[in-house]
Design an enzyme around this catalytic site. Structure first.
Site, PDB file in Angstrom:
ATOM      1  N   THR A  83       3.033   4.243  -0.927  1.00 42.46           N
ATOM      2  CA  THR A  83       4.459   4.295  -1.185  1.00 42.46           C
ATOM      3  C   THR A  83       5.199   4.360   0.148  1.00 42.46           C
ATOM      4  OG1 THR A  83       6.201   5.287  -2.560  1.00 42.46           O
ATOM      5  CG2 THR A  83       4.762   6.797  -1.354  1.00 42.46           C
ATOM      6  N   HIS A  85       8.802   5.848   2.160  1.00 44.68           N
ATOM      7  CA  HIS A  85       9.977   6.697   2.173  1.00 44.68           C
ATOM      8  C   HIS A  85      10.876   6.265   3.325  1.00 44.68           C
ATOM      9  CE1 HIS A  85       7.844   9.097  -0.665  1.00 44.68           C
ATOM     10  NE2 HIS A  85       6.977   9.565   0.209  1.00 44.68           N
ATOM     11  N   GLY A 148       3.932  11.192  -6.972  1.00 43.68           N
ATOM     12  CA  GLY A 148       2.577  11.421  -6.474  1.00 43.68           C
ATOM     13  C   GLY A 148       2.389  12.904  -6.222  1.00 43.68           C
ATOM     14  N   CYS A 177       2.542   1.358  -5.104  1.00 42.07           N
ATOM     15  CA  CYS A 177       1.675   1.990  -6.105  1.00 42.07           C
ATOM     16  C   CYS A 177       0.443   1.145  -6.418  1.00 42.07           C
ATOM     17  CB  CYS A 177       2.446   2.281  -7.390  1.00 42.07           C
ATOM     18  SG  CYS A 177       3.936   3.260  -7.119  1.00 42.07           S
TER      19      CYS A 177
END
Length: 217
Positions: A83, A85, A148, A177
């Site tokens: 993932t 961020h 997660g 994912c």
């Protein structure tokens, strides 16, 4: 209503510093069996993370490329795959003692999803959850929130990432994912306007308090 959960708003913080903070809150909770936990809210500088089961093939660029783009890369202990961020994304790390929430991990995950579903509905956007997958979606191909987690001794770590105003183009560097065909979207994209993070945090806290039946302090 259960007792209170302490809110810690860390603002914008590096991934490593946030991980260290999580570990400290985990220790605090381990040392105090009567406390429900903490809700950590923050934004990260650009970083890609891979969970324990992450397939390196889902990282679509090399680590040298990421360094040039000033995007950090970390392998971490949560569940899930790759993932990303970045600034403009709301990160929530609930550090909770699930002994007070029925010792039911599946129920906890469904609760986190419902927090986001209710938050999105407050903006007039209907979202869905998908059986066999975690997170919150607008459709089977369009995702807005990833989840997660790590759980040890019934205490949770890590959490969720809600796309608010973040740069969605950065997701092209990974297979989110580990699932092909996903298009990541954001609250601002769906509403076609900028959204204040302060406002989203407020609505998130209201939804979290309602779903988990706790007072936030």
């Amino acid at each position: 209503m259960l007792s209170s959960v302490s809110v810690k708003d860390l603002g914008i913080i590096s991934y490593k510093d946030a991980e260290d903070y999580q570990l400290q809150m985990f220790k605090n909770l381990s040392d105090d069996p009567n406390k429900l936990g903490y809700l950590i809210l923050l934004e990260h500088y650009p970083v890609i993370t891979s969970g324990k089961g992450g397939d390196i093939n889902n990282l679509l660029v090399g680590e040298d490329f990421l360094k040039k783009k000033k995007i950090e890369f970390h392998r971490i202990g949560r569940g899930g795959d790759f993932t990303l961020h970045s600034l403009g994304q709301l990160i929530a790390y609930p550090i909770l003692n699930l002994k007070f929430f029925g010792k039911d991990l599946n129920k906890y995950i469904r609760g986190l999803e419902q927090v986001i579903v209710d938050l999105m509905r407050s903006y007039g956007i209907e979202t869905i959850t998908i059986k066999g997958k975690t997170g919150v979606w607008l459709s089977k191909e369009k995702k807005i929130c990833s989840i997660g987690l790590k759980v040890s001794k019934w205490i949770t770590m890590h959490g969720l990432a809600l796309n608010v105003n973040n740069d969605l183009s950065l997701f092209k560097y990974i297979l989110p994912c580990g699932i092909k065909g996903i298009n990541m979207t954001s609250l601002s994209k769906e509403l076609n306007r900028d959204i204040e993070m302060k406002e989203v945090k407020s609505r998130f806290k209201n939804s979290f308090s309602s779903i988990f039946d706790v007072e936030l302090q």
